[in-house]
Each structure stands twice: as C-alpha cells, then as structure tokens.
Design a protein around this motif. Structure first.
Motif, short mmCIF file in Angstrom:
data_model
loop_
_atom_site.label_atom_id
_atom_site.label_comp_id
_atom_site.label_asym_id
_atom_site.label_seq_id
_atom_site.Cartn_x
_atom_site.Cartn_y
_atom_site.Cartn_z
N ILE A 177 0.96 -1.33 0.13
CA ILE A 177 -0.02 -0.10 -0.17
C ILE A 177 0.82 1.17 0.12
O ILE A 177 2.23 1.08 0.19
CB ILE A 177 -0.94 -0.09 1.07
CG1 ILE A 177 -0.17 -0.02 2.69
CG2 ILE A 177 -1.87 -1.28 1.13
CD1 ILE A 177 -0.85 0.04 3.84
N GLU A 178 0.45 2.37 -0.38
CA GLU A 178 0.86 3.48 -0.25
C GLU A 178 0.43 4.53 0.68
O GLU A 178 -0.88 4.72 0.88
CB GLU A 178 0.78 4.27 -1.60
CG GLU A 178 1.65 5.54 -1.74
CD GLU A 178 1.15 6.18 -3.06
OE1 GLU A 178 1.77 7.57 -3.42
OE2 GLU A 178 0.94 5.63 -4.06
N LEU A 179 1.36 4.88 1.58
CA LEU A 179 0.88 5.90 2.74
C LEU A 179 0.90 6.97 2.40
O LEU A 179 1.64 7.72 1.67
CB LEU A 179 2.14 5.67 4.00
CG LEU A 179 2.18 4.57 4.68
CD1 LEU A 179 3.16 4.61 5.85
CD2 LEU A 179 0.71 3.91 5.07
N GLY A 180 -0.18 7.76 2.85
CA GLY A 180 -0.57 9.37 2.78
C GLY A 180 0.01 10.11 4.03
O GLY A 180 1.06 9.67 4.73
N GLY A 181 -0.70 11.07 4.15
CA GLY A 181 -0.26 11.95 5.28
C GLY A 181 -0.36 11.49 6.65
O GLY A 181 -1.20 10.54 6.64
N LEU A 182 0.14 11.98 7.84
CA LEU A 182 -0.14 11.78 9.06
C LEU A 182 -1.39 12.34 9.57
O LEU A 182 -1.57 13.60 9.48
CB LEU A 182 0.89 12.25 10.23
CG LEU A 182 0.92 11.86 11.58
CD1 LEU A 182 0.97 10.11 11.55
CD2 LEU A 182 2.01 12.27 12.35
N LEU A 183 -2.54 11.66 9.75
CA LEU A 183 -3.82 12.06 10.07
C LEU A 183 -4.08 12.44 11.69
O LEU A 183 -4.52 13.51 12.06
CB LEU A 183 -5.00 11.16 9.77
CG LEU A 183 -4.90 10.73 8.22
CD1 LEU A 183 -6.00 9.94 7.90
CD2 LEU A 183 -5.31 12.04 7.54
N GLU A 184 -3.43 11.84 12.46
CA GLU A 184 -3.60 11.87 13.82
C GLU A 184 -2.24 11.65 14.64
O GLU A 184 -1.32 10.61 14.06
CB GLU A 184 -4.63 11.05 14.41
CG GLU A 184 -6.15 11.25 13.93
CD GLU A 184 -7.23 10.38 14.64
OE1 GLU A 184 -6.95 9.64 15.62
OE2 GLU A 184 -8.18 10.38 13.96
N PHE A 185 -2.12 12.19 15.83
CA PHE A 185 -0.74 11.92 16.41
C PHE A 185 -0.89 12.13 17.87
O PHE A 185 -1.48 13.14 18.40
CB PHE A 185 0.60 12.58 15.94
CG PHE A 185 1.63 12.23 16.74
CD1 PHE A 185 2.62 11.41 16.17
CD2 PHE A 185 2.50 12.92 17.61
CE1 PHE A 185 3.83 10.96 16.63
CE2 PHE A 185 3.49 12.85 18.10
CZ PHE A 185 4.00 11.52 17.86
N SER A 186 -0.47 11.26 18.84
CA SER A 186 -0.69 11.36 20.33
C SER A 186 0.46 10.74 20.90
O SER A 186 1.32 9.77 20.54
CB SER A 186 -2.02 10.85 20.68
OG SER A 186 -1.88 9.30 20.61
N GLU A 187 0.71 11.03 22.16
CA GLU A 187 1.86 10.67 23.10
C GLU A 187 1.17 10.36 24.32
O GLU A 187 0.35 11.16 24.90
CB GLU A 187 2.82 11.76 23.08
CG GLU A 187 3.91 11.39 24.10
CD GLU A 187 4.91 12.53 24.44
OE1 GLU A 187 5.09 12.86 25.57
OE2 GLU A 187 5.58 13.38 23.53
N SER A 188 1.86 9.31 24.95
CA SER A 188 1.55 8.96 26.33
C SER A 188 2.85 8.40 26.80
O SER A 188 3.81 8.01 26.19
CB SER A 188 0.42 8.00 26.71
OG SER A 188 0.63 6.79 26.00
N GLY A 189 2.65 8.12 28.22
CA GLY A 189 4.31 7.63 28.73
C GLY A 189 4.72 8.26 29.98
O GLY A 189 4.43 9.30 30.27
N GLY A 190 5.79 7.67 30.77
CA GLY A 190 6.25 8.29 31.84
C GLY A 190 7.36 7.27 32.27
O GLY A 190 7.87 6.28 31.79
N GLY A 191 8.16 7.83 33.30
CA GLY A 191 9.26 6.96 33.90
C GLY A 191 8.74 5.86 34.32
O GLY A 191 7.55 5.84 35.16
#
Length: 230
Positions: A177-191
């Motif tokens: 498949i061919e990827l398009g642009g980034l539609l969503e982005f999120s971050e989580s995490g910690g020490g």
C-alpha cells in the motif's frame, strides 16, 4: 546521566487496530521509545509510632522522638524545604475480642511520618541509619527518581518517532500500500522506576545500610494514524 547503552525501542501494534476495519484507508500504529538512566535523587519516608494510655501522652511521646528525626535529617545535610510531613494521625488501640465481652479502648497510637528528599545518594544508607538511631521506628520506603528527566524524555521521543516511521514503512511495503499523510498523532508515557526499597517497622540497622539505586526507565509511547493512498 543517560547511559551510553539505550534499550531497544519497544513496538506495540495491536492486531485489531493495525488496520481499522471501520475506517478504511487508515493505518494506526504505536511505538515506544525507552531510555535507561541512573537515578540522581531519592525520597525517604520515615516516621515514629508511639503508644500510650491517653491520646495526649501518645502525641507528646511521638513529638519528642520526631524532634530527633528532624535533627538527624538536618545533620545529614537535608534542607528544611526538602522535608514534608506526609502523615499525622492518632488512633485508638482496642482490646482483643473476647466472647461475652465488648471491645474497649486500651490506649492510643500516634503516628507521624515525614518524606525527605535526598540528593546525595552515596549517603542514603547512612541517612537511614541515622534516622533509626535518632528515634524513627518506621521506614516506609525509598523511591528513586530523576531531578531533571528532560534530556532522557527527549531521547525517548526521538527513538519512538524513528521506530514509528520505520514500522509504518515496513507495513506499507508488506501490504503493498502507499502511505499518505499523518492524520492523527498522540503521546503517552512516563518514567518506570524500580520498585521502591521497602523496610518493615525498624528498631535498628547495621552501620551504613546498603541501598542500591539501580536504574530507571524513561519511556514515551506515541500513536500515529496514517492515511492510505489510493
């Protein structure tokens, strides 16, 4: 200080969400970047438990011993602003249950616990010994952490992003498949610190109680949703 050797980045790609069935044309992936670091500070919870016939007597006895705890912390070089009362309570002590008799209050127990921030980890074992010698009869735990984790967290983010991009390219090639642009982005995490060093109710310790700081893992998990081209 960040160790030269950094853990391999972990990748999490839930099978059920790799390609969302209800949202055709989207590829959702997650990646985790991890960095191992050596802690440079610790918090110690210590305190005094006393019992007496009345609540006032229990509290007075507790206060006298707690003065010694504060003096020991000061002698260990811990500033007053790095010491905080985390628990202060007075509870009745009840008699044991006996058939045909009602339980009654036989005395009172006073508990006073303080949390101290220690930045000289080489002196941590000696500090614990000094606390017990000064009157503390309860050491509830030692938690290690970083005074400043900005550099480690930045490195973890960069590694998570690199892993996400690499994995997205891998899936695109495997699925043809061919990827398009980034539609969503999120971050989580910690020490993810090592489990706290725990002590039972203490009466005495050998000199220079050995305490190992170990390592902490600073982690960041990101999720990206890519468009799938026609």
């Amino acid at each position: 200080m960040i160790r030269a050797l950094i853990l391999a980045t972990a990748l999490t790609v839930p099978a059920a969400t790799a390609i969302a069935q209800d949202e055709p044309g989207r590829l959702s992936l997650s990646a985790t970047g991890e960095v191992q670091v050596v802690p440079d500070m610790a918090t110690v919870q210590s305190g005094v438990v006393t019992e007496a016939r009345t609540a006032a007597e229990a509290l007075n006895a507790n206060s006298r011993r707690m003065n010694g705890v504060f003096e020991a912390l000061a002698e260990a070089g811990i500033e007053r602003q790095d010491i905080q009362t985390s628990n202060l309570q007075i509870n009745p002590v009840w008699s044991n249950y006996s058939a045909g008799e009602q339980r009654r209050i036989t005395g009172y127990q006073a508990t006073n616990t303080v949390t101290a921030r220690v930045t000289e980890l080489d002196e941590l074992g000696a500090t614990v010994d000094a606390l017990v010698a000064s009157g503390a009869n309860q050491i509830q735990g030692i938690n290690f952490s970083l005074e400043d984790d900005d550099a480690a967290r930045r490195e973890a983010r960069l590694r998570a992003v690199a892993e996400l991009r690499e994995t997205a390219a891998l899936y695109a090639g495997a699925l043809e498949i061919e990827l398009g642009g980034l539609l969503e982005f999120s971050e989580s995490g910690g020490g993810r610190p090592q489990p706290p060093v725990m002590f039972a109710r203490a009466e005495s310790f050998a000199a220079d109680t050995p305490v190992a700081a170990g390592q902490l893992t600073v982690s960041v998990t990101i999720t990206g949703v890519f468009a799938i081209g026609d």
